[in-house]
Design a protein around this motif. Structure first.
Motif, short mmCIF file in Angstrom:
data_model
loop_
_atom_site.label_atom_id
_atom_site.label_comp_id
_atom_site.label_asym_id
_atom_site.label_seq_id
_atom_site.Cartn_x
_atom_site.Cartn_y
_atom_site.Cartn_z
N ASP A 164 0.86 -1.19 0.00
CA ASP A 164 0.00 0.00 0.00
C ASP A 164 0.90 1.25 0.00
O ASP A 164 1.28 1.74 1.06
CB ASP A 164 -0.88 -0.07 1.26
CG ASP A 164 -1.70 1.19 1.46
OD1 ASP A 164 -1.75 2.04 0.54
OD2 ASP A 164 -2.27 1.33 2.56
N HIS A 171 6.79 -2.38 4.19
CA HIS A 171 6.66 -3.83 4.11
C HIS A 171 7.79 -4.35 3.24
O HIS A 171 7.57 -4.99 2.22
CB HIS A 171 5.33 -4.23 3.47
CG HIS A 171 4.12 -3.79 4.25
ND1 HIS A 171 3.90 -4.14 5.57
CD2 HIS A 171 3.04 -3.05 3.90
CE1 HIS A 171 2.73 -3.63 5.98
NE2 HIS A 171 2.20 -2.95 5.00
N ASN A 226 3.86 -9.09 3.91
CA ASN A 226 2.57 -8.56 4.38
C ASN A 226 1.47 -8.95 3.42
O ASN A 226 1.68 -8.97 2.20
CB ASN A 226 2.65 -7.02 4.45
CG ASN A 226 1.39 -6.41 5.02
OD1 ASN A 226 1.02 -6.71 6.15
ND2 ASN A 226 0.72 -5.57 4.24
N GLU A 227 0.30 -9.25 3.95
CA GLU A 227 -0.91 -9.42 3.14
C GLU A 227 -0.65 -10.18 1.85
O GLU A 227 -0.85 -9.67 0.76
CB GLU A 227 -1.52 -8.05 2.81
CG GLU A 227 -2.10 -7.33 4.03
CD GLU A 227 -3.47 -7.84 4.45
OE1 GLU A 227 -3.92 -8.86 3.90
OE2 GLU A 227 -4.07 -7.21 5.33
N GLU A 272 -0.27 -4.26 13.18
CA GLU A 272 -0.79 -2.95 12.79
C GLU A 272 -2.00 -2.67 13.66
O GLU A 272 -2.85 -3.54 13.84
CB GLU A 272 -1.23 -2.93 11.31
CG GLU A 272 -0.09 -3.12 10.34
CD GLU A 272 -0.51 -3.16 8.87
OE1 GLU A 272 -1.59 -2.63 8.53
OE2 GLU A 272 0.23 -3.75 8.07
N HIS A 289 -4.96 3.15 13.28
CA HIS A 289 -4.74 3.67 11.92
C HIS A 289 -4.68 5.20 11.95
O HIS A 289 -5.70 5.87 12.15
CB HIS A 289 -5.88 3.20 11.02
CG HIS A 289 -5.58 3.29 9.58
ND1 HIS A 289 -6.23 4.19 8.75
CD2 HIS A 289 -4.70 2.63 8.81
CE1 HIS A 289 -5.76 4.04 7.52
NE2 HIS A 289 -4.84 3.11 7.54
N TRP A 336 -0.14 1.92 12.82
CA TRP A 336 -0.06 2.15 11.38
C TRP A 336 -0.33 3.62 11.12
O TRP A 336 -1.43 4.06 11.40
CB TRP A 336 -1.07 1.30 10.60
CG TRP A 336 -0.83 1.50 9.15
CD1 TRP A 336 -1.42 2.41 8.32
CD2 TRP A 336 0.16 0.83 8.36
NE1 TRP A 336 -0.87 2.35 7.07
CE2 TRP A 336 0.10 1.40 7.06
CE3 TRP A 336 1.11 -0.18 8.62
CZ2 TRP A 336 0.95 0.97 6.03
CZ3 TRP A 336 1.93 -0.59 7.59
CH2 TRP A 336 1.83 -0.01 6.31
N ASP A 369 -1.59 8.39 6.18
CA ASP A 369 -2.11 7.78 7.41
C ASP A 369 -1.00 7.60 8.43
O ASP A 369 -0.88 6.56 9.06
CB ASP A 369 -2.81 6.45 7.10
CG ASP A 369 -1.95 5.52 6.28
OD1 ASP A 369 -0.79 5.88 5.99
OD2 ASP A 369 -2.41 4.42 5.94
#
Ligand code: IPT
Length: 949
Positions: free
Chosen positions: A184, A339, A411-412, A482, A485, A513, A545
């Protein structure tokens, strides 16, 4: 005929021609030549628009542009950045990429320094190129690579000449590797980290592995340096002089993030000397906990992407140092390198200044979630060599950093065999660290149960061991890799998380995060975010963010986090004259800190001094006696105890505040106004004490000589990113419900203006069109002739199923600049972000009250305000209120997309709020806890106004 000429671009293999991965280090004596600087540059629209003629010596690149290396060409005027969160900005058909594939040819001609040694070999090192590079040296194709945030080296000695070396690098924005790099963040092609030529003398070190463990029982460290070229290891301060491969045990001071003791050593082989910075520490999973040197640790962490608002991910050393210093000064003790592995110099700073690190592989395949994870590369054997290459390049490069406690697979990326293969390889290569990956709830490959954005209640259940889960997971410690946010105003609820983390052993903290907003400095907007470059697909300001604004100014979120994770707990008990001090550190006693006490009356310090506090061991607490408070008078008395650095440290000066506690001693007396004046009704005006009202509408028009406009009930706030919530959220998103209900367009119906007895009473009903809900609102004005009291009574009517954004009054002042107040400060606060609001006397300009969230939204409220002075008026609250003032209306703020949309008008709009709805973290997590919701219920609150001077 095939049109797939640049086949290597779509090849799933990690590359060809590169050397095996190894430790990253700077030699003491071997020569090196930085090839950073200005390179010739040509951008092509496709991978194969140009042939390789540019790589030939003698090629005339005279007409080419120039770019800075390290850098991203899209931030240097060639093409544009693209921001997507998890969606691939190209069709998903792995490993194929679009024909439109921006390709940057980079050319650099260099001479070897006159004293460059003639013997030995040379290695050409690229520390980071996004996303796929092909390299030629002096016309010879030496290979190519993928793996953007990883080092890649070539043996080039035989190709070098003393003068006129031509280094040609073709960089493709899209490659098979892009499928593995769906983090991201902005897609930013380029040679964004250093390019270096390293001389490799005969007998030089190649790769080495420093094993430095600490036995907390004996206090001894054991050092063994494995080196594939044998040599000797010396550590003068420890009297160590041993052969490589030979262990030696000596008494040492251990390395921890709190006490980052490093010993300088040297690894000397026949051909080279390499400086070592050795930190002795042992990481283990023991008793279901992550333990370092025998003790469980509590991570007070952040997720850090590499970011600079002009240079993108091409960070200079000063920026990296600034990040570490800012973290240390805000009590942060841990970093997840989200990441991808950061520039290696960042990890050296973590070693030196003390931060625990989760070092994450450059791997994310998040976009496959859009098709139910079909064809996910991490579950496809064809991709496994690329995954293993990424794991190896991470571990080999960073294995000698004591700060790195945990390897993270990525990540993810869903789940799959490739991840298991990575974990197995990592464990085989480095059994001295733990393995993390969040994406697999079974934890089959990991040593820690990790989640992101779990709500407070769930974290608490996990802390109690009531989370179910399969066998392995139940035995593992828990972290939130995380949470909190930090998009826009917020995150809310950090203090509540911290209380839970500190209550259950199994919970070992978390990582907010994220560290910094990835806004791009931009002439049009101040800072640009997704969509500002005309991207076809984008995710807007979700890229902003962070706890820092893009220019690294701390946001209120960072100030809040610093308070919430203080290393010392300070709880005052005014009545008993004592303060409870808790050492919340995991390793160090309190001797690094000095303590002070003070008493404030009405926010002004009247007495202060040093407070002797015993050097409590970690986890210990003590009740410490305070000097007696000043004799009670009419004022509100508070006590303050602070912990400051007792001496200069590597990261902060003596006197730097690390923790504080503020506690009440005597209560505030509420303002009272005897209603002695009576309203006087004229033809068009009603006067009451210092105030004038419109006789027909009951609207306040002036207090003394100060004109006042538009005073009325206000419930709307420019919704925050956390109010609006993320599109995928299934929980109630109040920002949307508020707007649907029409709370941003409330109508004010006038029912009565009653000038009777000692009061002027104005009765109204405040409600949105098309709805039956409303707020019966009565304004009651009284005065003692000099001061003016307003009591607002609000009674909800109808079935209110949503909380209110805010509840209070707003009005306009025509001339206001400076603000003084007694209340929380210096920065903004909201119900669940108020830990750091220190009650005191504060001053600011109206402009400085604003918090510059990259996407404008509600901001700038000051909490617990007893009184405020602005624009010639003094306002006292009964009870305390939330104070906000800005040079634009809430509606204007609500409509703005960028800071550049906010243009000051002539009026300063002031909000005095009785209540504010909490902030929460719903831009990617849970909303405010129920206790922070501002329920629509009957309320009454008062303000006392008086003209100043
Ligand atoms: C989570 C990602 O891991 C992180 O990279 C970032 O995108 C963050 O969210 C939001 O800013 S993934 C999310 C689906 C929980």
């Amino acid at each position: 005929m095939s049109f797939r000429t640049a086949d290597y671009v779509e090849d799933v293999s990690p590359g060809s021609g590169t050397l095996p991965p190894r430790a990253w280090y700077a030699s003491s004596d071997a020569a090196s030549l930085s090839l950073n600087g200005s390179w010739h540059f040509r951008l092509s629209p496709t991978a194969d628009a140009e042939d390789a003629a540019f790589a030939e010596p003698g090629y005339d690149s005279g007409g080419w542009a120039e770019v800075s290396v390290p850098g991203h060409w899209v931030l240097q005027g060639h093409g544009s950045p693209i921001y997507t969160n998890h969606r691939y900005p190209f069709p998903v058909d792995p490993p194929r990429v679009p024909t439109e594939n921006p390709t940057g040819d980079h050319l650099r001609v260099f001479d070897l320094p006159a004293d460059w040694p003639a013997d030995g070999g040379c290695v050409l090192r690229f520390d980071g190129v996004e996303s796929c590079a092909r390299v030629w040296l002096n016309g010879t194709d030496i290979g190519g690579f993928k793996g953007s945030r990883l080092p890649h080296e070539f043996a080039v000695g035989q190709l070098l000449r003393p003068r006129g070396n031509v280094l040609a690098v073709r960089v493709h924005q899209w490659s098979a590797g892009s499928y593995l790099e769906d983090q991201d963040q902005w897609w930013l092609p380029g040679i964004f980290r250093d390019v270096t030529l390293l001389h490799r003398p005969a007998g030089a070190v190649r790769d080495f592995f420093v094993h430095a463990s600490y036995d907390h029982v004996s206090g001894a460290g054991t050092l063994r340096v494995d080196s594939d070229v044998p040599g000797r290891v010396t550590v003068p301060d420890l009297g160590v002089d041993v052969a490589t491969g030979e262990p030696v045990t000596v008494p040492v001071e251990p390395w921890t993030a709190e006490t980052p003791t490093l010993y300088d050593g040297v690894l000397a082989t026949e051909g080279e000397r390499v400086p070592l910075r050795i930190g002795f520490r042992t990481v283990a999973l023991a008793d279901g906990l992550i333990k370092v040197n025998g003790r469980p640790v509590l991570f007070k962490g952040v997720n850090r992407h590499e970011w600079h608002p002009r240079r993108g991910r091409a960070l200079d050393r000063e920026t990296m140092r600034a990040d570490v210093l800012l973290m240390k000064r805000h009590n942060i003790n841990a970093v997840r390198t989200s990441h991808y592995p950061p520039h290696p110099a960042f990890l050296s700073l973590c070693d030196e200044l003390g931060l625990w690190v989760i070092d994450e592989c450059d791997l994310e395949t998040h976009g496959f979630t859009e098709q139910g994870w079909r064809d996910n590369p991490v579950d496809d054997d064809r991709w496994t060599p690329a995954l293993l290459d990424r794991a190896a390049r991470t571990v080999e490069r960073d294995k000698n950093h004591p700060s790195v406690l945990i390897w993270s697979l990525g990540n993810e990326a869903g789940t799959g065999r490739g991840l298991t293969a990575m974990a197995e390889w990592i464990r085989g290569r480095d059994s001295s660290r733990l393995v993390h990956y969040e994406g697999d709830l079974t934890c089959r490959d990991t040593d820690v149960y990790s989640r992101m954005y779990a709500a407070h209640a769930e974290v608490e259940r996990i802390g109690r061991g009531l989370d179910g889960g399969t066998g392995r997971r139940r035995r593992l410690p828990f972290i939130q890799c995380e949470y909190g946010h930090a998009m826009g105003n917020g995150p809310g609820g950090l203090a509540d998380y911290q209380r839970i983390f500190e209550s259950y052993e199994r919970l070992q903290g978390g990582f907010v995060w994220e560290w910094i907003d990835h806004g791009i400095e931009d002439e049009r907007y101040g800072f640009a975010y997704g969509g500002d470059f005309g991207e076809e697909l984008h995710d807007g300001n979700f890229v902003c963010d962070g706890l820092l604004f893009p220019d690294r100014r701390p946001s209120p979120g960072l100030i809040e986090y610093k308070k919430v994770i203080e290393p010392v707990g300070i709880d005052g008990d005014g009545a008993g004259g004592t303060v409870r001090i808790v050492n919340k550190q995991d390793f160090a006693d309190l001797s690094a800190f000095a303590f002070t006490w003070a008493y404030q009356v009405d926010g002004e310090t009247v007495e202060s001094g040093d407070l002797p506090v015993p050097a409590l061991a970690p986890g210990e607490s003590a009740e410490v006696k305070l000097p007696p408070p000043p004799p009670a008078g009419p004022g509100e008395t508070q006590g303050t105890v602070r912990a400051v650095l007792a001496a200069d440290t590597a990261w902060g000066p003596r006197g730097h505040v690390v923790a504080w506690g503020r506690f009440p001693v005597t209560a505030r007396q509420m303002p009272s106004v005897a209603a002695t004046a009576r309203p006087v009704t004229g033809e068009r005006r009603i006067t009451l004490g210092p105030a004038a009202f419109d006789a027909r509408t009951g609207a306040l028009t002036a207090i003394g000589a100060v004109p006042v406009t538009g005073l009325r009930l206000d419930v709307w706030r420019a919704t925050t990113d956390n109010d609006d919530g993320a599109a995928w959220q299934t929980d109630t998103r109040y920002g949307l419900l508020w707007r649907r209900l029409g709370l941003h367009r409330m109508r004010h119906r006038l029912d009565a203006v009653e000038a009777e007895g000692d009061a002027l009473t104005v009765r109204t009903r405040v409600a949105p069109a098309a709805r039956e809900v409303g707020l019966a609102t009565v304004y009651r004005w009284t005065s003692d002739g000099g001061r003016l009291r307003l009591t607002v009574s609000v009674s909800p009517e109808g079935d209110w199923t949503v909380p209110l954004p805010r509840l209070g009054i707003r009005f306009g002042l025509s001339a206001a600049d400076r603000v003084r107040w007694f209340g929380g400060g210096p920065g903004e606060a909201y119900p669940d972000t108020r830990s750091a609001a220190l009650p005191g006397r504060w001053e600011s300009t109206v402009d400085d009250l604003q918090t510059p969230y990259v996407r404008p939204q509600e901001n700038g409220a000051r909490a617990d305000v007893r009184w405020a002075e602005i624009g010639g008026l003094r306002v006292e609250g009964d009870p305390e209120f939330w104070f906000t003032a800005r040079r634009w209306t809430t509606e204007h703020l609500d409509a703005a997309a960028h800071l550049s949309d906010l243009t000051p008008g002539d009026t300063v709009w002031v909000n005095l709020d009785h209540g504010q709805h909490g902030i929460g973290s719903q831009s990617c997590g849970p909303g405010p806890l129920p206790r922070y919701r501002l329920r629509a219920e009957p309320a009454e609150f008062s303000f006392v106004f008086s003209p100043l001077g």
